[in-house]
Design a protein around this motif. Sequence first.
Motif, PDB file in Angstrom:
ATOM      1  N   LEU A 187     -48.032 -52.437  15.187  1.00 56.14           N
ATOM      2  CA  LEU A 187     -47.338 -51.501  14.678  1.00 56.14           C
ATOM      3  C   LEU A 187     -47.839 -50.485  13.486  1.00 56.14           C
TER       4      LEU A 187
ATOM      5  N   TYR B  41     -47.685 -54.715   4.833  1.00 58.73           N
ATOM      6  CA  TYR B  41     -48.986 -54.438   4.457  1.00 58.73           C
ATOM      7  C   TYR B  41     -49.270 -53.791   3.366  1.00 58.73           C
TER       8      TYR B  41
ATOM      9  N   ARG C 160     -29.862 -56.822   6.052  1.00 65.27           N
ATOM     10  CA  ARG C 160     -30.408 -57.951   6.523  1.00 65.27           C
ATOM     11  C   ARG C 160     -31.418 -58.844   5.881  1.00 65.27           C
ATOM     12  N   GLY C 161     -31.448 -58.412   4.579  1.00 66.25           N
ATOM     13  CA  GLY C 161     -32.289 -59.354   3.951  1.00 66.25           C
ATOM     14  C   GLY C 161     -33.652 -59.423   4.158  1.00 66.25           C
ATOM     15  N   LEU C 162     -34.257 -58.430   5.049  1.00 61.09           N
ATOM     16  CA  LEU C 162     -35.547 -58.191   5.401  1.00 61.09           C
ATOM     17  C   LEU C 162     -36.478 -57.609   4.254  1.00 61.09           C
TER      18      LEU C 162
ATOM     19  N   VAL D  27     -26.340 -60.513   0.135  1.00 60.02           N
ATOM     20  CA  VAL D  27     -27.378 -60.245   1.183  1.00 60.02           C
ATOM     21  C   VAL D  27     -27.497 -61.776   2.070  1.00 60.02           C
ATOM     22  N   SER D  28     -27.413 -61.373   3.459  1.00 62.68           N
ATOM     23  CA  SER D  28     -27.874 -62.636   4.378  1.00 62.68           C
ATOM     24  C   SER D  28     -29.169 -62.295   4.496  1.00 62.68           C
ATOM     25  N   PHE D  29     -29.787 -63.293   5.486  1.00 62.92           N
ATOM     26  CA  PHE D  29     -31.075 -63.047   5.817  1.00 62.92           C
ATOM     27  C   PHE D  29     -30.911 -63.177   7.175  1.00 62.92           C
ATOM     28  N   ILE D  30     -31.178 -61.808   8.168  1.00 65.32           N
ATOM     29  CA  ILE D  30     -31.226 -62.070   9.555  1.00 65.32           C
ATOM     30  C   ILE D  30     -32.305 -61.497  10.098  1.00 65.32           C
ATOM     31  N   PRO D  31     -33.156 -62.208  10.187  1.00 64.39           N
ATOM     32  CA  PRO D  31     -34.417 -61.826  10.859  1.00 64.39           C
ATOM     33  C   PRO D  31     -34.570 -61.369  12.396  1.00 64.39           C
ATOM     34  N   PRO D  32     -35.419 -60.357  12.915  1.00 68.59           N
ATOM     35  CA  PRO D  32     -35.470 -60.412  14.241  1.00 68.59           C
ATOM     36  C   PRO D  32     -36.249 -61.573  14.899  1.00 68.59           C
ATOM     37  N   GLU D  33     -35.799 -61.664  16.065  1.00 70.37           N
ATOM     38  CA  GLU D  33     -36.474 -62.861  16.856  1.00 70.37           C
ATOM     39  C   GLU D  33     -37.799 -62.378  17.263  1.00 70.37           C
TER      40      GLU D  33
ATOM     41  N   GLY E  88     -46.985 -61.646  13.054  1.00 67.40           N
ATOM     42  CA  GLY E  88     -47.979 -60.855  12.301  1.00 67.40           C
ATOM     43  C   GLY E  88     -48.627 -59.894  13.139  1.00 67.40           C
ATOM     44  N   GLU E  89     -49.055 -60.352  14.269  1.00 70.48           N
ATOM     45  CA  GLU E  89     -49.926 -59.483  15.314  1.00 70.48           C
ATOM     46  C   GLU E  89     -49.069 -58.251  15.760  1.00 70.48           C
TER      47      GLU E  89
ATOM     48  N   ILE F  54     -40.668 -62.210  16.167  1.00 69.42           N
ATOM     49  CA  ILE F  54     -41.699 -61.218  15.508  1.00 69.42           C
ATOM     50  C   ILE F  54     -42.730 -61.838  14.973  1.00 69.42           C
TER      51      ILE F  54
ATOM     52  N   LEU G 101     -46.909 -56.797  13.839  1.00 72.73           N
ATOM     53  CA  LEU G 101     -46.749 -55.892  12.674  1.00 72.73           C
ATOM     54  C   LEU G 101     -48.379 -55.179  12.601  1.00 72.73           C
ATOM     55  N   ARG G 102     -49.195 -56.121  12.890  1.00 70.23           N
ATOM     56  CA  ARG G 102     -50.472 -55.208  12.825  1.00 70.23           C
ATOM     57  C   ARG G 102     -50.509 -53.979  14.078  1.00 70.23           C
TER      58      ARG G 102
ATOM     59  N   LEU H 107     -56.393 -52.897   7.002  1.00 73.63           N
ATOM     60  CA  LEU H 107     -55.292 -52.270   7.027  1.00 73.63           C
ATOM     61  C   LEU H 107     -54.557 -51.584   5.888  1.00 73.63           C
TER      62      LEU H 107
ATOM     63  N   LEU I 194     -51.718 -61.735   6.461  1.00 75.51           N
ATOM     64  CA  LEU I 194     -51.416 -61.097   7.642  1.00 75.51           C
ATOM     65  C   LEU I 194     -52.865 -60.594   8.577  1.00 75.51           C
ATOM     66  N   PRO I 195     -52.835 -60.497   9.937  1.00 74.48           N
ATOM     67  CA  PRO I 195     -54.173 -60.229  10.437  1.00 74.48           C
ATOM     68  C   PRO I 195     -54.691 -58.868   9.917  1.00 74.48           C
TER      69      PRO I 195
ATOM     70  N   ALA J 156     -43.491 -53.343   9.258  1.00 72.32           N
ATOM     71  CA  ALA J 156     -44.989 -53.409   9.045  1.00 72.32           C
ATOM     72  C   ALA J 156     -45.623 -52.735   7.933  1.00 72.32           C
TER      73      ALA J 156
END
Lengths: 179, 179, 236
Positions: free
Chosen positions: C144, A98, A125-127, C128-134, C138-139, C136, C141-142, A165, A159-160, A94
Amino acid sequence: MNLNSLLEAILFASAQPMSINKLSELVTRDAKEVEQALEELKERLESSESGTVLVRSGQMTELVTHPEAAGVVRAVLKQELHGELTKPSLETLAILSYRGPLTRPEIEQIRGVQSTMILRNLLLRGLIEQKEDTRLGQPTFGVTVAFFKHIGVSGPEDLPDYLALRGHSAVEQALQELV
Amino acid sequence: MNLNSLLEAILFASAQPMSINKLSELVTRDAKEVEQALEELKERLESSESGTVLVRSGQMTELVTHPEAAGVVRAVLKQELHGELTKPSLETLAILSYRGPLTRPEIEQIRGVQSTMILRNLLLRGLIEQKEDTRLGQPTFGVTVAFFKHIGVSGPEDLPDYLALRGHSAVEQALQELV
Amino acid sequence: MAYEVKIEHFEGPLDLLLQLIESEKLDITSVSLLQVTEPFVKLVRENHGKIAPEDLADFLVVAAKLVYLKSKALLPSLHDDDLEEGPDLETQLRLYKTFAEAALKIAEMEKLGRSSYARTYRPLKPEVSFIPPEGITGEMLRELYRQMVRRLEPILALPKSSIERAVTIEEKIDQLRTRVSKLLQSSFHRFLSESQDRHEMVVSFLALLELVKQRIVSVEQEGHFADIRLHITTSV
């Protein structure tokens, strides 16, 4: 401490193959003594049924996991990649979404918690990725394009409440004052 | 392969602290068996004069280099000796390692001074962490494996006078009056 | 007084109190607390500017408790709910001492530099692989991000809120002083006449002598057999 135990500690910490010469330099003993101690180490690991073994290839030597543990070791690495993300990891995502790119110390100032392991996992994880810029000699990190895509935005601006923010005074103050 | 050797291989490969629960998941054995095997591993490392030791703090455990190898390992890792801890940091760490986990108000009662900033610093350095448990709506804090690594002991029970202080009836009584 | 030179650096009120008691080679008792009240209050006053603003309130709390204890020794009828609240100083100081000593031992261990180190982390697969969290969004993230901001705010507000708290406690100490001096400006005669019986009168008189000896109370007498006037000298 035994020379062979000392060598074990070095090989463990460095986590890469090391030459006899390099080892001998580090412990200030001659190559022959190091050879001898490595032999002892190899035998000790075997006879004590250690989960690690010493592999040798010419001048190079390395400490690795026991072949019989290969399956579970793969599972460990897989879990690190595929396990559910923890709250601290999501928080870090997060902040970087932002307010990125940021250095590790900057992320820690905002989160108030040490974040080394979290960054390591998110990178794996490539994030997130390391950006070109550095600040105060520290590399900066930001989320990857793939991550933005995954949450369905084309960039941070989507992003919202992005503007409010991103520049939030508490965050700015934390970055400036809490060093 | 022995369970304890298997755990050693896992801890070696992961190169970070792991929880008993995670280990127990990976080896599909219950937490009690894992605890038991970790105890065996600890003893085996000691009796075979290994260059590595097992450090424990609550649920977390990590395989690390032996404290006696500190000098050479620092040279290998090109690390500086970590800065000395300040008196307030040491006080807070002592309180938490002997009596933790505790909430911030509990720590403040013992120290007689507000401890927000000191807790923040210790969290940033990774020497303490927020625990899952809360008390009276307050988060609790405890020392981490990183703290024990820093001072070169394998867990709280290796601290001077641990048993005396942990179970000291006067301390117990005073704490109850305070908190 | 001996402590003036010895104590230059203190971390918190209990640290200061303990140093004062130890520099006088006293044990932690209610009597020794009374003995160090004045130097404590004096040191806090002198170091007002050097004590971190966020810590000042805590120093003043201990000062208030000490002055209160001392006043109570003089005027047993004195009672203040706020200052009675919380742990008693003697217990608190004993407990603090236990951990302060443990901290010293840990400091010794740290000095040896015998740290343990983790194995250097080297990822097995550099690609690097791409393994995103399920799930997730924008709201999320806001939310958090907002949570983190909420966590930061009290920390950033700390200096201000502590200064406000310090002011409240300083007022409290002033009130206490006023009350005590009012009570004390009453004459010695009245002080003793508050005693219920002869026995208590003797005790009060001895207590008073002790307080005079400790220079908490000064005594004035205009002539033989004239009434003795009392003044409290401890102040903050």
